[in-house]
Scaffold this motif. Structure first.
Motif, PDB file in Angstrom:
ATOM      1  N   HIS A   1      21.669   4.625  44.220  1.00 49.33           N
ATOM      2  CA  HIS A   1      22.198   5.764  43.468  1.00 49.33           C
ATOM      3  C   HIS A   1      21.336   7.007  43.676  1.00 49.33           C
ATOM      4  O   HIS A   1      21.608   8.047  43.074  1.00 49.33           O
ATOM      5  N   ARG A   2      20.313   6.883  44.498  1.00 46.71           N
ATOM      6  CA  ARG A   2      19.422   8.016  44.726  1.00 46.71           C
ATOM      7  C   ARG A   2      20.076   9.036  45.647  1.00 46.71           C
ATOM      8  O   ARG A   2      20.988   8.721  46.395  1.00 46.71           O
ATOM      9  N   GLY A   3      19.608  10.282  45.559  1.00 51.95           N
ATOM     10  CA  GLY A   3      20.147  11.345  46.400  1.00 51.95           C
ATOM     11  C   GLY A   3      21.472  11.901  45.897  1.00 51.95           C
ATOM     12  O   GLY A   3      22.158  12.618  46.620  1.00 51.95           O
ATOM     13  N   LYS A   4      21.831  11.580  44.663  1.00 52.27           N
ATOM     14  CA  LYS A   4      23.105  12.037  44.100  1.00 52.27           C
ATOM     15  C   LYS A   4      22.901  13.005  42.937  1.00 52.27           C
ATOM     16  O   LYS A   4      23.846  13.291  42.205  1.00 52.27           O
ATOM     17  N   GLY A   5      21.671  13.464  42.733  1.00 52.96           N
ATOM     18  CA  GLY A   5      21.406  14.414  41.652  1.00 52.96           C
ATOM     19  C   GLY A   5      21.166  13.778  40.296  1.00 52.96           C
ATOM     20  O   GLY A   5      21.121  14.476  39.285  1.00 52.96           O
TER      21      GLY A   5
ATOM     22  N   SER B   1      18.463  12.375  39.069  1.00 48.76           N
ATOM     23  CA  SER B   1      17.183  12.775  38.442  1.00 48.76           C
ATOM     24  C   SER B   1      17.331  14.139  37.761  1.00 48.76           C
ATOM     25  O   SER B   1      16.746  14.372  36.697  1.00 48.76           O
ATOM     26  N   HIS B   2      18.147  15.017  38.319  1.00 48.48           N
ATOM     27  CA  HIS B   2      18.400  16.318  37.687  1.00 48.48           C
ATOM     28  C   HIS B   2      19.129  16.116  36.359  1.00 48.48           C
ATOM     29  O   HIS B   2      18.787  16.738  35.343  1.00 48.48           O
TER      30      HIS B   2
ATOM     31  N   LYS C   1       7.103  14.299  51.548  1.00 51.83           N
ATOM     32  CA  LYS C   1       7.715  13.083  51.009  1.00 51.83           C
ATOM     33  C   LYS C   1       6.752  12.402  50.037  1.00 51.83           C
ATOM     34  O   LYS C   1       5.570  12.282  50.297  1.00 51.83           O
TER      35      LYS C   1
ATOM     36  N   LEU D   1       8.195   6.311  47.017  1.00 55.30           N
ATOM     37  CA  LEU D   1       9.152   6.009  45.946  1.00 55.30           C
ATOM     38  C   LEU D   1       8.514   5.332  44.740  1.00 55.30           C
ATOM     39  O   LEU D   1       8.954   5.524  43.610  1.00 55.30           O
TER      40      LEU D   1
END
Length: 173
Positions: free
Chosen positions: A95-99, A101-102, A131, A134
């Motif tokens: 689910h990472r890279g989909k915003g 965390s924002h 980078k 993780l």
């Protein structure tokens, strides 16, 4: 989301910043999950992100006075305001890279504000676009906090994964 798939695993449970270090080190396996259940009686220790019915993210957020940041020697207090701290932003693999965390940071801000926080702080790394491993990305990045409207309030003496951590703050009044 906070605990491991196996309840007998000796992992974080997001306790490192919620309980004194000595207690954190003394808790093992199922005792860690039990301690989180006890803390839940004081109110939610953070916010969750969902994709439909599936929990895909977590942000730890609570009054700083109830966290290790209240006495942390490496992260300064810029004033005596009863601020809240956001210390963990975790997004499930896949689910990472989909915003997310924002959205988690936005949810943490809203949760703190709804509960009367005058301001909220985070202590992300200033990775200058490099980078971040993780396993150490849970603190967030300076850029993530800046995009959410936080401003740099102070440098810290804390370093994580080779990157300096900065104190970012957002006034909620």
């Amino acid at each position: 989301m906070v605990g491991p798939k196996r309840p007998d695993a000796d992992v974080c449970w997001c306790l490192s910043y919620r309980v004194p270090s000595k207690e954190n080190l003394s808790l093992h396996r199922e005792a860690r999950g039990e301690r989180v259940r006890e803390l839940m009686k004081e109110g939610p220790p953070g916010v969750l992100a969902y994709d439909g019915d599936e929990v895909v993210g977590w942000a730890g957020v609570h009054p700083r006075a109830d966290t290790a940041f209240a006495t942390n020697r490496k992260i300064p207090h810029v004033d005596d305001l009863a601020v809240w701290s956001v210390w963990c932003l975790r997004v499930r693999p896949g689910h990472r890279g989909k915003g997310i965390s924002h959205a988690l940071l936005e949810g943490a801000v809203a949760f703190a504000k709804e509960n009367g926080a005058p301001a909220i702080e985070g202590y992300p790394v200033d990775n200058r676009g490099e980078k971040v491993d993780l396993t150490m990305a849970y603190v967030g990045t300076k850029e993530l906090f800046m995009r959410a409207g936080f401003r740099k309030a102070a440098d810290t003496d804390s370093v994580l994964n080779g990157f300096p951590r900065v104190l970012m703050r957002l006034d909620l009044r």
